[in-house]
Scaffold this active site. Structure first.
Site, short mmCIF file in Angstrom:
data_model
loop_
_atom_site.label_atom_id
_atom_site.label_comp_id
_atom_site.label_asym_id
_atom_site.label_seq_id
_atom_site.Cartn_x
_atom_site.Cartn_y
_atom_site.Cartn_z
N ASP A 390 6.40 3.31 -5.51
CA ASP A 390 6.55 4.74 -5.23
C ASP A 390 5.42 5.25 -4.33
O ASP A 390 4.33 5.50 -4.83
CB ASP A 390 6.56 5.51 -6.56
CG ASP A 390 6.78 7.00 -6.35
OD1 ASP A 390 6.58 7.74 -7.32
OD2 ASP A 390 7.10 7.41 -5.22
N GLU A 427 4.63 14.57 -0.61
CA GLU A 427 5.74 14.63 -1.57
C GLU A 427 5.23 14.67 -3.00
O GLU A 427 5.75 15.40 -3.84
CB GLU A 427 6.66 13.41 -1.39
CG GLU A 427 7.96 13.46 -2.20
CD GLU A 427 7.84 12.90 -3.60
OE1 GLU A 427 8.83 13.00 -4.35
OE2 GLU A 427 6.76 12.40 -3.98
N ASP A 456 13.16 6.87 -1.89
CA ASP A 456 11.82 7.17 -2.39
C ASP A 456 11.31 5.85 -2.94
O ASP A 456 10.94 4.94 -2.18
CB ASP A 456 11.92 8.28 -3.44
CG ASP A 456 10.54 8.79 -3.88
OD1 ASP A 456 10.43 9.96 -4.25
OD2 ASP A 456 9.59 7.99 -3.85
N HIS A 556 2.97 5.78 -10.92
CA HIS A 556 1.87 6.71 -10.68
C HIS A 556 0.55 6.26 -11.30
O HIS A 556 -0.32 7.08 -11.59
CB HIS A 556 2.21 8.11 -11.16
CG HIS A 556 3.17 8.84 -10.26
ND1 HIS A 556 3.52 10.16 -10.46
CD2 HIS A 556 3.88 8.44 -9.18
CE1 HIS A 556 4.38 10.54 -9.54
NE2 HIS A 556 4.62 9.51 -8.73
ZN LIG Z 1 7.96 9.11 -4.86
#
Ligand SMILES: [Zn+2]
Length: 764
Positions: A390, A427, A456, A556
Site C-alpha cells: 500500500d 492519499e 491502490d 500501514h
Molecule cells: Zn493506499
C-alpha cells in the site's frame, strides 16, 4: 495452460489449435487438464452472457476496429513481465516516502522520469495542502505502574528495512496536538453502536482515554465518536484477533501482524469529506481561501495515537469493571474488561502542522479522435513507511502497464480518447492529491470524464477483486476472460466467479421461493478509502477499483516492505504482472473502443441488490426491536420502498433495451461516422452524471452522488442510496420522506437518458 487467450487467434471452445497447444506444451502434457480446459472454455462462453467472440473477447464497444485492437493488445500483452515489475517495486520501496517530504518528492521525480523513458509525456502537478508530522509524542501508562509505551516497532535482522531510523514514530495523519490523561475505557471497535453499548452499560467516556481496536469502520470516525462524547484522548491498536496471530503466522515467519507492528493512518472524518480539510470542495491552489486550522470541523480536536498489541496488552490487562460484552473479546490471552480504569494513561502529542507542497505525477497520452474524452487511470504513490503493498504494488503495476502502452504506441496504436495516468500524492492523509486535482478540474471533468480506474494496494495476495460502478462490469468480465490465473492455470474470470459465488452462497439467505435471486457476478459497490472517491461522488464519473488480495497483516506498518512482498505477498510477481495486463487492457479498451464500452443492465441488477439488502436491514432491525425488552427511544422506521422499486424497474427496462441496441450495433460491426459515434458516446457518458445532485447529501454536501457514498458511520463501507440509508440509520421518517422523492427523481432522469441513448444508438 491458456496463456493470454488473445494469442490464440481463432479460439472456439472446441478449436483444435487450443487443444493442440495444450497437448504439446512442454510444461504440462496431461490429458486431464486439457479436457478441463475445454470444459472451462465451454463454461466461460456460456457464463459471460454476451455473444461469444472468436479469440480473446474484446467485450463491449468495438465495431469495425477489432483486428487493429487485437494487434495492439497482443503488442501490449507481450510486454509486462515479473522481473521488470519486481525491479520497479524494489526502487519504489527503497526508502520511506510520506507525502510532502523530500523522499516523497524524490519518488515523484523518479516515477515521472521513468514514464518519460517509456516515451510518455509526464509532468509534476503540485498543490499546497495542510499536512502534519509528529514533532514530539509520548504515551505513558501511569496506573497501576509507570511505563512508557513505545511508538516504534522492533525490526528483524533478516529484513534490512524493518529497523530503519528513517521512519517517523507512529502517528495519525491530521491527528490533533494536545495533552490528555485519565482512566482508560475499552470501546471495542469504537463504532457508534459500541459507544451506545457503553452508554447502555452505564460507562461514560467523558474526560477519559478511549482505547479502541482497529477494524470495521474508518479510524477517523472512531476518534469522532469519542470526541462527540467528551473523551479526552483516543488510543487505537491492532488486536491480534483481527490481523495478528489469530489469523496465522506473524511476520517475519508469516504475513500477519507481529506484536510490535503499528497501524499508522489518517483520522480525518473521511465520510464528511476528503481532501485538504482547509479547502473543502475547492482546489488547494496557491490562491485558495483556507479555513483556519482552529475552525476545522472535519479533523479531530482531541489527541489520538496508534499503538501495537504488544503495548496495548498491559493497558487492557489493567482494566477492571464489567466483562467485555459478546463480540468485544479480542485475541490477547486474558479476559477483556471495559473499565473505566484502574489503568490510567498520560498522552502528549505535539504535531508540526503546515501547508506543504505535494506532487501528483500526471502522464498524458493524447486521444487521436476524441481528445475531449478523458479516461483516467490512477494509483497513489505516497506511503506511511515503505508501502510495498500500500500503495506501491499499484505504482509498480502502473509503471509496467505504462511500459506496455509505450510499446503499443511505438507499434502504431493510437487511443481514440485521451488517456491520463495519475500517480497521486497525499492519499494517506485523506485522498488529498486526487481530490484537489478533481476539484481543480471539476467543470472540465464533468464535461469530459469517461471513466476512472483505480489501483491502490494492487497486490497483497492471489485473490482478484473488483468494485465499482456496474456500467463497467461487462468490460471487466471480458478482460478477465482473456487472462489466465497464473497459479491455477485457468481463466481469471472463472476463478473470480467461483470465489464470489462461494461467498454469495455463504451469505445469501436460503430461500425456496422460485423468485429468489440467482447468483450474478457484479462489481461490489464502492464506499471510500481510496482515490476513486472524488471521481464518483464529486464528479459523477463511473469508477472501478481493482486488486489482488490475500493474507496481509502489516498494513500501514514498518513491515509493509519489499521483504514482506518477496516472502508472502507475491514472491514471483506473477500477480503484479497479471494486474498490469488487466489494467492495460482496460485502459486500451476504454480509450480505444469506437463506442464507450458501457453496459447498463448490470447497473440495474446492482440497484436491485442494494434495495434488497436495505429492505433486509430494515426488517432485521424491526425484528430486533420487537424482540427487545428495552424499547428503544426512537423505534426503527418501516418505510415504503415501492416507489424506489418501480423507479429501478423502469431503469432496468430502459437499460436492457439500450444494451440490446448496442449489442446489435456491435454484432453488425459496421463503421459509423464520427458525428454519430460522438452523439452515442455523449449520451452514454451522460448517464452517470444524472445521479449527481449539486445540493449534496444531508450534513455532508461534498458528497453529491445519490446512489453511492461511504457510510456516515463507516467511512470505508458503502451506503448505497445514502440519503435514505441515513434516514434508516437515524430512524428519521421525515428524512426518509424528504430523500426518497429526490432519489426517485434522479433515477427517472437517468432512465430518460438511457432512452435517449437508445435512440442515438438505433439512429432513430
Ligand atoms: Zn493506499
Amino acid at each position: 495452460m491458456l496463456l493470454d487467450l488473445s494469442k490464440t487467434r481463432a479460439f472456439r471452445p472446441l478449436h483444435w489449435k487450443a487443444v493442440a497447444s495444450r497437448l504439446w506444451s512442454p510444461t504440462r502434457p496431461d490429458l486431464l487438464s486439457v479436457l478441463a480446459t475445454v470444459a472451462a472454455a465451454l463454461a466461460l462462453g456460456a457464463a459471460s452472457d454476451r455473444p461469444p467472440e472468436p479469440g480473446c473477447p474484446l467485450g463491449p464497444g468495438f465495431l469495425s476496429s477489432r483486428e487493429s485492437e487485437r494487434k495492439a493488445e497482443a503488442r501490449f500483452l507481450a510486454v509486462p513481465n515479473p522481473e521488470k515489475v519486481h525491479g520497479y517495486l524494489r526502487a519504489l520501496t527503497e526508502e520511506p516516502h510520506i507525502a510532502g517530504t523530500p523522499q516523497g518528492l524524490r519518488e515523484a521525480e523518479s516515477v515521472r522520469d521513468r514514464l518519460k523513458q517509456f516515451g510518455l509525456d509526464s509532468q509534476l502537478v503540485s498543490f499546497d495542502v495542510l499536512l502534519n508530522y509528529p514533532k514530539a509524542v509520548s504515551l505513558k501508562l501511569t496506573v497501576p505502574e509507570q511505563r512508557d509505551l513505545t511508538l516504534r516497532e522492533t525490526g528483524y535482522l533478516r529484513d534490512k528495512d524493518s529497523y530503519s531510523p528513517d521512519v517517523f514514530p507512529a502517528f495519525h495523519g491530521y491527528g490533533a496536538s494536545g495533552r490528555a490523561s485519565g482512566q482508560v475505557v475499552y470501546a471495542n471497535y469504537g463504532r457508534k453502536e459500541d459507544f451506545e453499548k457503553l452508554e447502555e452499560m452505564g460507562v461514560a467516556v467523558r474526560g477519559r482515554i478511549v482505547l479502541a481496536r482497529y477494524g470495521e469502520n474508518f479510524r477517523g470516525l472512531k476518534v469522532r465518536e469519542a470526541q462527540q462524547r467528551g473523551a479526552a484522548g483516543v488510543i487505537l491498536y491492532s488486536d491480534p484477533a483481527d490481523d495478528g496471530y489469530a489469523k496465522g503466522d506473524v511476520y517475519p515467519e508469516g504475513p500477519w501482524r507481529p506484536e510490535s507492528a503499528i497501524q499508522r493512518g489518517s483520522v480525518q472524518f473521511l465520510s464528511i469529506g476528503p481532501g485538504d480539510p482547509q479547502t473543502p470542495g475547492r482546489a488547494s491552489t496557491k490562491s485558495a481561501v483556507r479555513i483556519p486550522i482552529e475552525k476545522l470541523e472535519t479533523i479531530p480536536r482531541i489527541p489520538s495515537l496508534p499503538i501495537s498489541y504488544g503495548e496495548a496488552a498491559p493497558v487492557l490487562k489493567s482494566l477492571a469493571g464489567q466483562n467485555a460484552p459478546s463480540g468485544w473479546q479480542g485475541g490477547l490471552p486474558f479476559a477483556y474488561h471495559i473499565g473505566p480504569g484502574p489503568a490510567q494513561i498520560e498522552m502528549a502529542v505535539e504535531m508540526d502542522y503546515a501547508v506543504r507542497p505535494i506532487w501528483n505525477v500526471i502522464t498524458t497520452i493524447p486521444g487521436a479522435e476524441e481528445p475531449d474524452r478523458w479516461v483516467v487511470f490512477g494509483n497513489h504513490r505516497d506511503a506511511w513507511t515503505y508501502g510495498a503493498v500500500d500503495p506501491n504494488s499499484g505504482t509498480a503495476v502502473m509503471l509496467e502497464m505504462a511500459r506496455g502502452l509505450g510499446e503499443a504506441l511505438k507499434a502504431g496504436w493510437k487511443p481514440r480518447r485521451k488517456l491520463i495516468l495519475a500517480s497521486w500524492d497525499g492519499e494517506e492523509y485523506g485522498l488529498v492529491g486526487s481530490t484537489e486535482w478533481v476539484e481543480n478540474l471539476a467543470e472540465e471533468l464533468g464535461a469530459k470524464g469517461v471513466a476512472y480506474i483505480n489501483v491502490d494496494s494492487a497486490v497483497s495476495g492471489p485473490d482478484f477483486g473488483a468494485a465499482g460502478v456496474p456500467t463497467l462490469r461487462d468490460l471487466i468480465v471480458s478482460v478477465a476472460s482473456c487472462l489466465e490465473e497464473p497459479r491455477k492455470g485457468r481463466p481469471l474470470l472463472e476463478i473470480w466467479r467461483s470465489k464470489r459465488q462461494e461467498e454469495w452462497a455463504e451469505q445469501e439467505p436460503l430461500c425456496t421461493d422460485a423468485q429468489a435471486p440467482a447468483f450474478y457476478l457484479n462489481l461490489d459497490p464502492v464506499g471510500s478509502g481510496s482515490d476513486y472517491t472524488a471521481f464518483l461522488d464529486f464528479a459523477g464519473i463511473p469508477v472501478a477499483d481493482l486488486h489482488f488480495s490475500g493474507s496481509y497483516g502489516v498494513y500501514h506498518s514498518m513491515f509493509d516492505d519489499l521483504y514482506w512482498m518477496e516472502k508472502f505477498g507475491d514472491p514471483e510477481f506473477l500477480y503484479h504482472t497479471l494486474a498490469a495486463k488487466i489494467c492495460g487492457l482496460m485502459a486500451m479498451r476504454l480509450s480505444g473502443a469506437e463506442i464507450l464500452p458501457f453496459r447498463f443492465s448490470p447497473y440495474a441488477r446492482g440497484m436491485e441488490t442494494y434495495l434488497r439488502e436495505l429492505q433486509r436491514l430494515v426488517l432485521k432491525r424491526l425484528r430486533a426491536a420487537e424482540a427487545s425488552l428495552n424499547k428503544p427511544e426512537k423505534p426503527p422506521i418501516n418505510p415504503d420502498f415501492k416507489p424506489l422499486g418501480s423507479a429501478i424497474a423502469a431503469f432496468r427496462t430502459a437499460a436492457e433495451a439500450l444494451d440490446a441496441a448496442l449489442d446489435r450495433l456491435e454484432a453488425e460491426g459496421r463503421p459509423l461516422d464520427a458525428a454519430r459515434r460522438g452523439r452515442i458516446n455523449d449520451s452514454l457518458a451522460g448517464v452517470e452524471r444524472s445521479f449527481l445532485d449539486p445540493a449534496g447529501l444531508q450534513g455532508r454536501t461534498w458528497f453529491r452522488h445519490l446512489l453511492f457514498a461511504p457510510g456516515l458511520n463507516t467511512g470505508y463501507a458503502p451506503w448505497p442510496f445514502p440519503g435514505i440509508r441515513q434516514a434508516v440509520e437515524e430512524k428519521d421518517p421525515a428524512a426518509f420522506e424528504r430523500e426518497l422523492p429526490r432519489l426517485v427523481h434522479t433515477l427517472a432522469e437517468a432512465t430518460r437518458r438511457l432512452r435517449a441513448a437508445e435512440q442515438a444508438v438505433s439512429g432513430t
